[in-house]
Design an enzyme around this catalytic site. Structure first.
Site, PDB file in Angstrom:
ATOM      1  N   CYS A   1       7.442  -1.075   0.389  1.00 57.36           N
ATOM      2  CA  CYS A   1       6.168  -0.600   0.882  1.00 57.36           C
ATOM      3  C   CYS A   1       5.571  -0.743   2.115  1.00 57.36           C
ATOM      4  O   CYS A   1       5.445  -0.125   2.844  1.00 57.36           O
ATOM      5  CB  CYS A   1       5.080  -0.712  -0.199  1.00 57.36           C
ATOM      6  SG  CYS A   1       3.645   0.194  -0.234  1.00 57.36           S
ATOM      7  N   CYS A   2       5.881  -2.213   2.624  1.00 56.03           N
ATOM      8  CA  CYS A   2       5.306  -2.610   3.801  1.00 56.03           C
ATOM      9  C   CYS A   2       6.111  -1.731   5.019  1.00 56.03           C
ATOM     10  O   CYS A   2       5.905  -1.450   6.006  1.00 56.03           O
ATOM     11  CB  CYS A   2       5.272  -3.996   4.063  1.00 56.03           C
ATOM     12  SG  CYS A   2       3.929  -4.870   3.334  1.00 56.03           S
TER      13      CYS A   2
ATOM     14  N   CYS B   1      -3.883  -3.581   2.886  1.00 57.23           N
ATOM     15  CA  CYS B   1      -4.047  -2.440   2.065  1.00 57.23           C
ATOM     16  C   CYS B   1      -4.743  -2.607   0.793  1.00 57.23           C
ATOM     17  O   CYS B   1      -4.845  -3.987   0.426  1.00 57.23           O
ATOM     18  CB  CYS B   1      -2.566  -2.052   1.900  1.00 57.23           C
ATOM     19  SG  CYS B   1      -1.617  -1.219   3.415  1.00 57.23           S
TER      20      CYS B   1
ATOM     21  N   CYS C   1      -3.103  -4.464  -2.318  1.00 56.94           N
ATOM     22  CA  CYS C   1      -2.502  -5.799  -1.960  1.00 56.94           C
ATOM     23  C   CYS C   1      -3.328  -6.722  -1.611  1.00 56.94           C
ATOM     24  O   CYS C   1      -2.932  -7.657  -0.965  1.00 56.94           O
ATOM     25  CB  CYS C   1      -1.149  -5.594  -1.326  1.00 56.94           C
ATOM     26  SG  CYS C   1       0.062  -4.458  -2.066  1.00 56.94           S
TER      27      CYS C   1
ATOM     28  N   CYS D   1       3.621  -8.852   6.204  1.00 53.83           N
ATOM     29  CA  CYS D   1       3.912  -7.527   5.995  1.00 53.83           C
ATOM     30  C   CYS D   1       5.255  -7.082   6.805  1.00 53.83           C
ATOM     31  O   CYS D   1       5.933  -6.340   6.239  1.00 53.83           O
ATOM     32  CB  CYS D   1       2.962  -6.582   6.446  1.00 53.83           C
ATOM     33  SG  CYS D   1       2.704  -6.707   8.263  1.00 53.83           S
TER      34      CYS D   1
END
Length: 254
Positions: free
Chosen positions: A131-132, A212, A215, A238
């Site tokens: 995702c990062c 975010c 998280c 990240c």
């Protein structure tokens, strides 16, 4: 009369910066007050084309205020991942107006990449590294193609992974400039107080490092400031600062 020899076209393949450049910068500015270093870097264009990379998080106002006091037109790159707290977006707008920042650039992930790799928007829940990568690492790398160096708000006290950072670091063939590398939490608090800077609205609720929304969690007493990031995962960064993330083809499949 003989024609002049044709000039040979050559492609410059030399790196922007080397480890020797970083060593010289760290030696030159050792012990120099932070604001004086920022003034010299910007006035002498020591790092070429540079941009502040800011999350507009809990401590971001200090670095942005320092840079704005020297040159408010300095480019500031803000990465809107699509998963930010509404409070962060509002805080960004507040600081941009309050500090007179005129070089703000808000960037976002490629829509096609999100559709292909995170169409449900839930990748953070089973593959935070992936995702990062698609929401932070790739879009920031694309944005930084326009620049030779970045200015970051990283500080040594934030986490064990940052304990020994220096003011200047080599980042590929770019330079990463960390003006606040040796600042402490009391230093930051004193700057907020002396300059009357507004705090991030989530800080009062215990969010000491803000990324975010999915998280980011409240930091408990005694924990380091980044303990609330990716809680429950073996992950503390990240990836935008060079930490390894999964290579293509190695991502989890669910």
């Amino acid at each position: 009369m003989a024609e002049p020899a044709r000039r040979i076209d050559r492609i410059d393949t030399a790196p922007r910066f080397t480890a020797a450049d970083v060593a010289r910068l760290n030696a030159r500015f050792k012990g120099v007050p932070t604001l004086d270093v920022i003034r010299a870097v910007l006035a002498e264009k020591l790092l070429g084309r540079l941009a502040v990379v800011s999350s507009f998080g809990a401590e971001s106002a200090v670095l942005l205020d320092l840079v704005a006091s020297v040159d408010p037109a300095t480019p500031v790159v803000f990465l809107d991942t699509g998963k930010m707290f509404p409070e962060t977006l509002a805080y960004r707008d507040l600081l941009v107006e309050r500090l007179g920042l005129t070089g703000i650039r808000t960037i976002a992930p490629e829509a096609a990449t999100i559709e292909a790799k995170d169409s449900t928007g839930l990748r953070w829940s089973y593959d935070p590294d992936g995702c990062c990568e698609i929401r932070k690492v790739l879009p920031l790398a694309a944005a930084m193609k326009d620049f030779d160096a970045s200015i970051t708000g990283r500080k040594g006290f934030q986490a064990a992974t940052r304990a020994n950072i220096e003011r200047f670091e080599l980042d590929g063939d770019r330079i990463k400039f960390n003006p606040l590398a040796d600042w402490t939490k009391p230093d930051l608090d004193a700057w907020f107080e002396s300059r009357g800077l507004p705090r991030h609205p989530l800080e009062a609720q215990g969010y000491l490092s803000i990324g975010c929304a999915p998280c980011t969690s409240v930091v408990k007493p005694g924990e380091d400031p980044r303990a609330g990031r990716w809680r429950g995962w073996d992950k503390v960064e990240c990836g935008i600062h060079g930490e390894p993330l999964p290579r293509p083809g190695e991502e989890p499949v669910f």
